[in-house]
Design an enzyme around this catalytic site. Structure first.
Site, PDB file in Angstrom:
ATOM      1  N   ASP A  53      27.458  68.645  12.374  1.00 49.27           N
ATOM      2  CA  ASP A  53      26.962  69.113  13.678  1.00 49.27           C
ATOM      3  C   ASP A  53      25.499  68.720  13.913  1.00 49.27           C
ATOM      4  OD1 ASP A  53      29.408  70.322  13.468  1.00 49.27           O
ATOM      5  OD2 ASP A  53      28.720  72.319  14.009  1.00 49.27           O
ATOM      6  N   ARG A 209      30.239  82.397  16.294  1.00 48.78           N
ATOM      7  CA  ARG A 209      29.173  81.502  15.840  1.00 48.78           C
ATOM      8  C   ARG A 209      28.670  80.580  16.958  1.00 48.78           C
ATOM      9  NH1 ARG A 209      33.963  79.793  12.909  1.00 48.78           N
ATOM     10  NH2 ARG A 209      34.769  77.831  13.710  1.00 48.78           N
ATOM     11  N   ASP A 210      27.743  79.705  16.586  1.00 46.30           N
ATOM     12  CA  ASP A 210      27.285  78.580  17.409  1.00 46.30           C
ATOM     13  C   ASP A 210      26.512  79.005  18.667  1.00 46.30           C
ATOM     14  OD1 ASP A 210      28.724  77.273  15.461  1.00 46.30           O
ATOM     15  OD2 ASP A 210      30.314  76.553  16.779  1.00 46.30           O
ATOM     16  N   GLU A 294      34.598  75.737  20.004  1.00 43.21           N
ATOM     17  CA  GLU A 294      33.379  75.749  19.197  1.00 43.21           C
ATOM     18  C   GLU A 294      32.201  75.151  19.959  1.00 43.21           C
ATOM     19  OE1 GLU A 294      34.502  75.466  14.794  1.00 43.21           O
ATOM     20  OE2 GLU A 294      35.165  73.559  15.611  1.00 43.21           O
TER      21      GLU A 294
END
Ligand code: FRU
Length: 424
Positions: A53, A209-210, A294
């Site tokens: 990422d 997350r993220d 995501e």
């Protein structure tokens, strides 16, 4: 159990639904939404580490920003272990695929810098060992706050649990390079609540997350996107008429798709600094369609909100499918309703001949899309592969109304700045 619509019925906004009918429109290998083939002879950024990422330094409006002429990216990074007995196969050869597949458990945040927006030079770890409270430093966003070089790094502290956190530091430049200083005190912001967003107790495969903080171009307030799953015990979700959408006869059977419950979460800051957050109901849900949305992020263009998120083939529900890649949705206002781009949501997928060639796409406001190379086949049958762990060629894309078009391909890891900030 309630449907998605019933669950969030009394809240200020209704999540938009990515339906099974929308997903039935996904077409792999449409050249306008397919990433050009990545050649197996790609260059590797650094042979000591895997990177995946990629998080360009940016401002709160989403602009990719250089400092004193230096471009900066953050990456999830893990050491490669070519000599570790643990990663040698029976013949004593390095099993790079196993090492690569294990990387998530030891992910750390690193930074890189460049004068040209490519050929990134190794910076190092952002936080010293022991600063981050958990084993894994997972994806997030580095925000350049001001011309003193202050940076808020929002990321996910994972294992145990999954907490959205932030850590403040400073970017310092010289003629020769860039360093990150500070980043010593990690502040926990929030975790899944079990009411809107699924917790680990509700589902061991939950995602939370993220973080992607941003300033809403219309109301000027500070918000944050993140990845979640819709709250509720695993298996208890209902895939009703709304989640199915307008399907043709014979497509009503949803199989076991109740196990796929991805959503794009949103939170609003109660303070100007982004230290105090309130979670709001998701902007978008994919119950019955996909289990992971995501690294959600926005491009603000033509007064519209273009919401992008990455997803996988393996996380699709029974009866629907699509390539690994980036999917998108558009709305006229922040809280929707969101409509899938290109009818289906698919914006840039891997070609079916190389289904794992790239992942973790990040769409920048200039239409450039960065991603990393996962693995590329080296023979006709696809049984031999070359593992990446490095930057993929950047793709150029045009966003027009409710459609997107692939229009260009650039160098590996090409992430040019949109603004330069001279530090005081
Ligand atoms: C995307 C992703 C992120 C997560 C990280 C873990 O590639 O799955 O959602 O933060 O990778 O390695």
């Amino acid at each position: 159990m309630k449907t998605t619509t019933e669950k969030f019925g009394a809240t200020p906004h209704q999540p938009s639904l990515w339906t099974r009918a929308d997903a039935l429109k996904v077409r792999a290998d449409d050249p306008t939404t397919t990433q050009p083939l990545v050649s197996a002879d790609f260059p590797v950024l650094n042979n000591d580490v895997f990177i995946w990422d990629t998080m360009p330094l940016r401002d709160l409006d989403g602009n990719v920003t250089s400092v004193d002429g230096w471009s900066v990216i953050f990456t999830l990074t893990a050491d490669r272990h070519p000599n570790d007995p643990q990663y040698l196969d029976e013949d004593g050869n390095y099993d790079i695929l196993r090492d690569w597949n294990d990387r998530h458990g030891r992910a750390k945040m690193y930074y890189w810098f460049s004068r040209t927006g490519k050929n990134w030079e190794f910076g190092g770890r952002v936080m010293a060992e022991g600063v981050s409270p958990t084993a894994r430093e997972w994806a997030g966003t580095p925000i350049l706050l001001n011309d003193r070089g202050e940076v808020d790094l929002y990321y996910t502290a994972v294992t145990p649990g999954a907490t959205i956190v932030k850590v403040r530091g400073r970017v310092v430049t010289t003629e020769h390079g860039v360093s990150m200083v500070g980043f010593e005190k990690v502040k926990p912001l929030f975790e899944a609540d079990g009411k809107m967003y699924q917790t680990e107790a509700q589902n061991a495969f939950w995602g939370f997350r993220d973080p992607w903080p941003f300033r809403d171009p219309k109301d000027g307030k500070l918000y944050m996107l993140f990845e979640g799953n819709v709250a509720g015990e695993r298996g208890s979700h209902k895939v009703g008429e709304a989640e199915i959408g307008d399907v043709p006869p014979g497509y009503e059977d949803v199989g076991n798709s109740r196990f796929q419950t991805a959503c794009v979460g949103i939170a609003v800051a109660r303070d100007a600094d982004g230290d105090d957050w309130e979670m709001l109901p998701p902007l978008l849900t994919a119950v019955g369609v996909n289990d992971q949305t995501e690294r959600p992020h926005f491009v603000f263009q033509d007064g519209k909100y273009y919401l992008f998120t990455i997803s996988h083939t393996f996380t699709y529900a029974d009866g629907v499918t699509g390539p690994d890649g980036v999917y998108g949705f558009v709305a006229d206002s922040l809280f929707g309703p969101y409509v899938p781009l290109n009818g289906s949501g698919l914006v840039l997928g891997n070609p079916s001949s190389q289904p794992f060639q790239t992942y973790s796409h990040y769409v920048m406001p200039n239409g450039l899309v960065t991603s990393f190379i996962d693995s590329v086949p080296t023979d006709e049958t696809g049984t031999q592969i070359r593992v990446g762990g490095t930057e993929a060629p950047t793709v150029g894309m045009k966003i027009k109304g409710q459609q997107t078009f692939v229009v260009a391909e650039y160098d590996y890891g090409y992430i040019p700045p949109m603004l330069d900030v001279t530090l005081k």
